[in-house]
Design a protein around this motif. Structure first.
Motif, mmCIF file in Angstrom:
data_model
loop_
_atom_site.group_PDB
_atom_site.id
_atom_site.type_symbol
_atom_site.label_atom_id
_atom_site.label_comp_id
_atom_site.label_asym_id
_atom_site.label_seq_id
_atom_site.Cartn_x
_atom_site.Cartn_y
_atom_site.Cartn_z
ATOM 1 N N THR A 1 2.508 1.862 -3.334
ATOM 2 C CA THR A 1 1.526 2.290 -4.323
ATOM 3 C C THR A 1 1.172 3.751 -4.133
ATOM 4 O O THR A 1 1.106 4.516 -5.106
ATOM 5 N N LEU A 2 0.939 4.170 -2.908
ATOM 6 C CA LEU A 2 0.621 5.577 -2.651
ATOM 7 C C LEU A 2 1.773 6.492 -3.038
ATOM 8 O O LEU A 2 1.557 7.570 -3.605
ATOM 9 N N ARG A 3 2.999 6.077 -2.762
ATOM 10 C CA ARG A 3 4.152 6.887 -3.161
ATOM 11 C C ARG A 3 4.264 6.987 -4.678
ATOM 12 O O ARG A 3 4.601 8.037 -5.218
ATOM 13 N N VAL B 1 1.799 6.806 -6.838
ATOM 14 C CA VAL B 1 0.728 7.697 -7.307
ATOM 15 C C VAL B 1 1.110 9.143 -7.054
ATOM 16 O O VAL B 1 0.949 10.005 -7.924
ATOM 17 N N ARG B 2 1.628 9.429 -5.866
ATOM 18 C CA ARG B 2 2.039 10.800 -5.549
ATOM 19 C C ARG B 2 3.148 11.263 -6.487
ATOM 20 O O ARG B 2 3.111 12.386 -7.014
ATOM 21 N N ASP C 1 0.813 -1.217 0.000
ATOM 22 C CA ASP C 1 0.000 0.000 0.000
ATOM 23 C C ASP C 1 0.847 1.268 0.000
ATOM 24 O O ASP C 1 0.590 2.196 -0.766
#
Length: 67
Positions: free
Chosen positions: A32-34, A36-37, A29
């Motif tokens: 993935t967030l990194r 996307v950012r 998770d």
């Protein structure tokens, strides 16, 4: 069925077929967030221009018909 139920079912099936176990839910998770950012930062600045030449080249490669 939630993620834990799916993980348990997939683990059981992997054990039956002697395959690798699937990753535990939530393992990727943060990565993935990194990503996307980083992608959102790389896309454009407030003026609408790409920030870096590398980002612009990647954007043209990933989205050839966008420009």
């Amino acid at each position: 069925m939630n993620a834990l139920h799916q993980y348990l079912l997939d683990s059981y099936r992997a054990e039956q077929h002697r395959d690798r176990l699937p990753p535990i839910p939530g393992t990727h998770d943060i990565e993935t967030l990194r990503a996307v950012r980083r992608h959102r930062r790389c896309r454009t600045t407030p003026s609408g221009r790409p920030r870096h030449r590398l980002c612009a080249a990647l954007d043209r490669w990933l989205h050839p018909g966008a420009c």
